[in-house]
Design a protein around this motif. Structure first.
Motif, PDB file in Angstrom:
ATOM      1  N   GLU A 197      85.055 -45.153 -62.225  1.00 26.21           N
ATOM      2  CA  GLU A 197      86.343 -45.823 -62.055  1.00 26.21           C
ATOM      3  C   GLU A 197      87.469 -45.044 -62.731  1.00 26.21           C
ATOM      4  O   GLU A 197      88.553 -44.928 -62.165  1.00 26.21           O
ATOM      5  CB  GLU A 197      86.296 -47.253 -62.588  1.00 26.21           C
ATOM      6  CG  GLU A 197      87.578 -48.015 -62.319  1.00 26.21           C
ATOM      7  CD  GLU A 197      87.522 -49.469 -62.713  1.00 26.21           C
ATOM      8  OE1 GLU A 197      88.258 -50.256 -62.095  1.00 26.21           O
ATOM      9  OE2 GLU A 197      86.757 -49.829 -63.631  1.00 26.21           O
ATOM     10  N   MET A 256      90.757 -43.842 -60.840  1.00 23.84           N
ATOM     11  CA  MET A 256      92.106 -44.236 -61.270  1.00 23.84           C
ATOM     12  C   MET A 256      93.017 -43.004 -61.406  1.00 23.84           C
ATOM     13  O   MET A 256      94.152 -43.021 -60.951  1.00 23.84           O
ATOM     14  CB  MET A 256      92.038 -44.958 -62.618  1.00 23.84           C
ATOM     15  CG  MET A 256      91.339 -46.294 -62.565  1.00 23.84           C
ATOM     16  SD  MET A 256      92.358 -47.556 -61.852  1.00 23.84           S
ATOM     17  CE  MET A 256      93.716 -47.549 -62.966  1.00 23.84           C
ATOM     18  N   ALA A 306      96.755 -44.430 -58.959  1.00 29.34           N
ATOM     19  CA  ALA A 306      96.923 -45.891 -58.901  1.00 29.34           C
ATOM     20  C   ALA A 306      98.196 -46.316 -59.624  1.00 29.34           C
ATOM     21  O   ALA A 306      98.586 -45.713 -60.623  1.00 29.34           O
ATOM     22  CB  ALA A 306      95.707 -46.576 -59.532  1.00 29.34           C
ATOM     23  N   TYR A 364      97.725 -51.646 -61.219  1.00 32.61           N
ATOM     24  CA  TYR A 364      96.447 -51.662 -60.493  1.00 32.61           C
ATOM     25  C   TYR A 364      95.431 -52.571 -61.171  1.00 32.61           C
ATOM     26  O   TYR A 364      94.826 -53.420 -60.526  1.00 32.61           O
ATOM     27  CB  TYR A 364      95.874 -50.246 -60.360  1.00 32.61           C
ATOM     28  CG  TYR A 364      94.465 -50.271 -59.810  1.00 32.61           C
ATOM     29  CD1 TYR A 364      94.248 -50.431 -58.447  1.00 32.61           C
ATOM     30  CD2 TYR A 364      93.361 -50.204 -60.650  1.00 32.61           C
ATOM     31  CE1 TYR A 364      92.966 -50.504 -57.936  1.00 32.61           C
ATOM     32  CE2 TYR A 364      92.072 -50.271 -60.151  1.00 32.61           C
ATOM     33  CZ  TYR A 364      91.881 -50.428 -58.788  1.00 32.61           C
ATOM     34  OH  TYR A 364      90.606 -50.518 -58.294  1.00 32.61           O
ATOM     35  N   GLN A 365      95.231 -52.392 -62.470  1.00 37.72           N
ATOM     36  CA  GLN A 365      94.193 -53.148 -63.176  1.00 37.72           C
ATOM     37  C   GLN A 365      94.388 -54.652 -63.025  1.00 37.72           C
ATOM     38  O   GLN A 365      93.439 -55.382 -62.744  1.00 37.72           O
ATOM     39  CB  GLN A 365      94.175 -52.776 -64.666  1.00 37.72           C
ATOM     40  CG  GLN A 365      93.610 -51.419 -64.949  1.00 37.72           C
ATOM     41  CD  GLN A 365      92.105 -51.338 -64.704  1.00 37.72           C
ATOM     42  OE1 GLN A 365      91.394 -52.326 -64.701  1.00 37.72           O
ATOM     43  NE2 GLN A 365      91.622 -50.137 -64.489  1.00 37.72           N
ATOM     44  N   TYR A 415      95.672 -55.216 -58.351  1.00 36.21           N
ATOM     45  CA  TYR A 415      94.983 -54.672 -57.177  1.00 36.21           C
ATOM     46  C   TYR A 415      93.487 -54.478 -57.391  1.00 36.21           C
ATOM     47  O   TYR A 415      92.715 -54.496 -56.443  1.00 36.21           O
ATOM     48  CB  TYR A 415      95.626 -53.344 -56.743  1.00 36.21           C
ATOM     49  CG  TYR A 415      97.034 -53.534 -56.236  1.00 36.21           C
ATOM     50  CD1 TYR A 415      97.265 -53.900 -54.913  1.00 36.21           C
ATOM     51  CD2 TYR A 415      98.117 -53.378 -57.078  1.00 36.21           C
ATOM     52  CE1 TYR A 415      98.548 -54.083 -54.451  1.00 36.21           C
ATOM     53  CE2 TYR A 415      99.407 -53.569 -56.621  1.00 36.21           C
ATOM     54  CZ  TYR A 415      99.622 -53.919 -55.312  1.00 36.21           C
ATOM     55  OH  TYR A 415     100.891 -54.118 -54.853  1.00 36.21           O
ATOM     56  N   ARG A 416      93.090 -54.289 -58.626  1.00 34.64           N
ATOM     57  CA  ARG A 416      91.675 -54.061 -58.909  1.00 34.64           C
ATOM     58  C   ARG A 416      90.785 -55.192 -58.385  1.00 34.64           C
ATOM     59  O   ARG A 416      89.725 -54.919 -57.817  1.00 34.64           O
ATOM     60  CB  ARG A 416      91.452 -53.861 -60.405  1.00 34.64           C
ATOM     61  CG  ARG A 416      90.010 -53.496 -60.736  1.00 34.64           C
ATOM     62  CD  ARG A 416      89.832 -53.231 -62.238  1.00 34.64           C
ATOM     63  NE  ARG A 416      88.512 -52.718 -62.510  1.00 34.64           N
ATOM     64  CZ  ARG A 416      87.462 -53.486 -62.774  1.00 34.64           C
ATOM     65  NH1 ARG A 416      87.589 -54.807 -62.822  1.00 34.64           N
ATOM     66  NH2 ARG A 416      86.276 -52.936 -62.994  1.00 34.64           N
ATOM     67  N   GLU A 423      87.679 -54.270 -56.071  1.00 38.64           N
ATOM     68  CA  GLU A 423      86.324 -54.557 -56.543  1.00 38.64           C
ATOM     69  C   GLU A 423      85.596 -55.538 -55.614  1.00 38.64           C
ATOM     70  O   GLU A 423      84.404 -55.386 -55.365  1.00 38.64           O
ATOM     71  CB  GLU A 423      86.344 -55.074 -57.978  1.00 38.64           C
ATOM     72  CG  GLU A 423      86.739 -54.010 -58.982  1.00 38.64           C
ATOM     73  CD  GLU A 423      85.865 -52.766 -58.921  1.00 38.64           C
ATOM     74  OE1 GLU A 423      84.623 -52.885 -58.883  1.00 38.64           O
ATOM     75  OE2 GLU A 423      86.432 -51.653 -58.890  1.00 38.64           O
TER      76      GLU A 423
END
Length: 130
Positions: A64, A68, A73, A77-78, A81-82, A86
């Motif tokens: 990951e 990233m 990203a 993102y975390q 969008y993550r 996922e």
């Protein structure tokens, strides 16, 4: 609902956490309803030239943190969008990197569409037909 739709487009403000939670729940609902037909997630936050990196991550081929870094990203993102990526990864849902690379978008914005004629042919694969 995505029950009868072939395509669903959701517009968003990129920093709206509530919209991102809605998108995650909607993706889960569509996946549950259409496992037989299949679902594809397309994200503007990823540029088309990182599709290979995105595919490698979804397949479990890269870590990951490398994903990233190499996918460029967005800073949210975390948090935003993550969860979508996922969920897609866990359920083998293809994810499409949908945005034109910003280096080209920026040049077109400052110099006009004609600047694209200076790009080598292999660069054009990352842009939509014009």
């Amino acid at each position: 609902s995505c029950e009868e739709a072939d395509v669903v487009l959701i517009g968003e403000c990129h920093d709206d956490a509530t919209a991102h939670r809605f998108e995650e729940e909607f993706l889960k609902q569509c996946f549950a309803q259409h496992k037989d037909r299949g679902v594809i997630l397309s994200l503007e936050m990823f540029e088309t030239d990182v599709q290979g990196v995105l595919d490698e991550y979804l397949a479990g081929a890269i870590r990951e943190r490398d994903f990233m870094a190499d996918s460029r990203a967005w800073t949210n993102y975390q948090s935003d969008y993550r969860p979508l990526v996922e969920f897609a990864r866990q359920n083998s849902i293809p994810v499409v990197a949908a945005n034109a690379p910003r280096r080209y978008v920026s040049r077109v914005g400052s110099a006009g569409r004609g600047i694209l004629s200076l790009l080598p042919p292999q660069a054009l694969q990352f842009l939509p037909p014009l």
